[in-house]
Design a protein around this motif. Structure first.
Motif, PDB file in Angstrom:
ATOM      1  N   ILE A 181      61.845  50.989 -83.527  1.00 25.58           N
ATOM      2  CA  ILE A 181      63.102  51.654 -83.160  1.00 25.58           C
ATOM      3  C   ILE A 181      62.832  53.074 -82.687  1.00 25.58           C
ATOM      4  O   ILE A 181      63.440  53.556 -81.725  1.00 25.58           O
ATOM      5  N   SER A 182      61.898  53.755 -83.350  1.00 27.66           N
ATOM      6  CA  SER A 182      61.625  55.150 -83.001  1.00 27.66           C
ATOM      7  C   SER A 182      61.093  55.294 -81.585  1.00 27.66           C
ATOM      8  O   SER A 182      61.290  56.332 -80.938  1.00 27.66           O
ATOM      9  N   VAL A 183      60.408  54.262 -81.089  1.00 25.53           N
ATOM     10  CA  VAL A 183      59.900  54.313 -79.713  1.00 25.53           C
ATOM     11  C   VAL A 183      61.068  54.321 -78.727  1.00 25.53           C
ATOM     12  O   VAL A 183      61.124  55.131 -77.795  1.00 25.53           O
ATOM     13  N   VAL A 184      62.018  53.414 -78.938  1.00 23.92           N
ATOM     14  CA  VAL A 184      63.195  53.356 -78.065  1.00 23.92           C
ATOM     15  C   VAL A 184      64.067  54.594 -78.272  1.00 23.92           C
ATOM     16  O   VAL A 184      64.679  55.106 -77.329  1.00 23.92           O
ATOM     17  N   TRP A 185      64.113  55.070 -79.500  1.00 25.90           N
ATOM     18  CA  TRP A 185      64.885  56.278 -79.825  1.00 25.90           C
ATOM     19  C   TRP A 185      64.406  57.483 -79.019  1.00 25.90           C
ATOM     20  O   TRP A 185      65.200  58.338 -78.628  1.00 25.90           O
ATOM     21  N   THR A 186      63.110  57.533 -78.746  1.00 25.99           N
ATOM     22  CA  THR A 186      62.553  58.652 -77.985  1.00 25.99           C
ATOM     23  C   THR A 186      63.221  58.772 -76.620  1.00 25.99           C
ATOM     24  O   THR A 186      63.683  59.847 -76.225  1.00 25.99           O
ATOM     25  N   ALA A 187      63.278  57.657 -75.899  1.00 29.73           N
ATOM     26  CA  ALA A 187      63.930  57.676 -74.586  1.00 29.73           C
ATOM     27  C   ALA A 187      65.438  57.792 -74.725  1.00 29.73           C
ATOM     28  O   ALA A 187      66.101  58.479 -73.937  1.00 29.73           O
ATOM     29  N   GLY A 188      65.993  57.133 -75.743  1.00 30.46           N
ATOM     30  CA  GLY A 188      67.439  57.160 -75.937  1.00 30.46           C
ATOM     31  C   GLY A 188      67.965  58.550 -76.230  1.00 30.46           C
ATOM     32  O   GLY A 188      69.051  58.926 -75.776  1.00 30.46           O
ATOM     33  N   ALA A 189      67.206  59.347 -76.986  1.00 29.62           N
ATOM     34  CA  ALA A 189      67.638  60.711 -77.303  1.00 29.62           C
ATOM     35  C   ALA A 189      67.695  61.568 -76.043  1.00 29.62           C
ATOM     36  O   ALA A 189      68.613  62.376 -75.861  1.00 29.62           O
ATOM     37  N   PHE A 190      66.714  61.385 -75.176  1.00 29.80           N
ATOM     38  CA  PHE A 190      66.724  62.128 -73.912  1.00 29.80           C
ATOM     39  C   PHE A 190      67.930  61.721 -73.069  1.00 29.80           C
ATOM     40  O   PHE A 190      68.641  62.569 -72.518  1.00 29.80           O
ATOM     41  N   GLY A 191      68.179  60.418 -72.987  1.00 30.29           N
ATOM     42  CA  GLY A 191      69.335  59.943 -72.227  1.00 30.29           C
ATOM     43  C   GLY A 191      70.650  60.408 -72.814  1.00 30.29           C
ATOM     44  O   GLY A 191      71.583  60.763 -72.090  1.00 30.29           O
ATOM     45  N   ALA A 192      70.736  60.418 -74.143  1.00 26.92           N
ATOM     46  CA  ALA A 192      71.964  60.875 -74.798  1.00 26.92           C
ATOM     47  C   ALA A 192      72.212  62.352 -74.527  1.00 26.92           C
ATOM     48  O   ALA A 192      73.346  62.775 -74.295  1.00 26.92           O
ATOM     49  N   GLY A 193      71.140  63.148 -74.549  1.00 30.74           N
ATOM     50  CA  GLY A 193      71.290  64.569 -74.259  1.00 30.74           C
ATOM     51  C   GLY A 193      71.755  64.817 -72.837  1.00 30.74           C
ATOM     52  O   GLY A 193      72.655  65.633 -72.586  1.00 30.74           O
ATOM     53  N   ILE A 194      71.159  64.093 -71.892  1.00 31.96           N
ATOM     54  CA  ILE A 194      71.564  64.218 -70.491  1.00 31.96           C
ATOM     55  C   ILE A 194      73.022  63.794 -70.321  1.00 31.96           C
ATOM     56  O   ILE A 194      73.825  64.464 -69.665  1.00 31.96           O
ATOM     57  N   GLY A 195      73.377  62.652 -70.916  1.00 41.43           N
ATOM     58  CA  GLY A 195      74.746  62.157 -70.796  1.00 41.43           C
ATOM     59  C   GLY A 195      75.761  63.087 -71.424  1.00 41.43           C
ATOM     60  O   GLY A 195      76.908  63.169 -70.973  1.00 41.43           O
TER      61      GLY A 195
END
Length: 205
Positions: free
Chosen positions: A172-186
């Motif tokens: 989960i933490s691997v996907v979370w890495t990209a997801g956090a960046f996307g969430a910040g941008i969004g």
């Protein structure tokens, strides 16, 4: 030394002078059309600059939704990649004196890069709002939303192993890495949003 490029306001001023200096009817009409086009571009430029330079002070329910959308868009491509499983296994099995150092280092990296994106990226000036006097609302919100999104998508698509919970957490933490960046941008790209303040939902914290 070459002259600096003129601004749209300067171009507009020159076009107005040109229109006044032209005497022929057809040429004057052409100059007027060009000036009106320049006026439209100038108004568009001003609206764009006003939107980009506007400070973000409120953290609202709409910000949460936009963070979720951004996290989902960035997370989904990774969920289907086999590399996520390999990296997750690397995090889970690479121990130093029994401590999963790569897993912890990745978590620190995610928090650091997300905080930098939210609060120190120059294209937005985001006010740091604290809950309970020390918890940065937006940062925690973005990280939690990204983590929940990563967990939900990984579980939905059968990428977790319930028999090995720590291994699943590492994946989960691997996907979370990209997801956090996307969430910040969004969250920050659309600017400040209307909506109910998150703090108001929890008694003004």
């Amino acid at each position: 030394m070459a002259d600096e490029d003129p601004t749209t306001a300067e171009v507009l001023e020159r076009l107005e002078s040109l229109e006044e200096s032209v005497s022929a009817g057809e040429e004057r009409r052409r100059a007027r059309r060009i000036r009106r086009l320049a006026e439209g571009l100038h108004r568009f430029e001003q609206r764009t600059l006003d939107n980009v330079e506007r400070n973000i002070q409120r953290y609202t329910t709409r910000d949460v939704l936009e963070a979720f959308v951004g996290s989902t868009i960035f997370s989904l491509p990774l969920v289907v990649e086999g590399g996520v499983l390999e990296i997750g296994s690397h995090f889970a099995t690479s121990l130093v004196y029994g401590v999963p150092v790569y897993f912890l280092a990745n978590a620190v990296f995610v928090v650091t890069i997300t905080a930098g994106l939210l609060y120190y990226a120059e294209f937005r000036e985001v006010e740091i709002q604290l809950a309970f006097g020390f918890v940065p609302k937006r940062l925690v919100g973005v990280l939690v939303i990204a983590f929940l999104t990563a967990t939900a998508t990984m579980a939905l698509w059968g990428r977790l192993d319930t028999a090995e919970p720590f291994l699943s957490l590492c994946r989960i933490s691997v996907v979370w890495t990209a997801g956090a960046f996307g969430a910040g941008i969004g969250d920050i790209l659309p600017g400040e949003n209307e909506g109910e303040e998150i703090g108001d939902l929890f008694g003004g914290t």
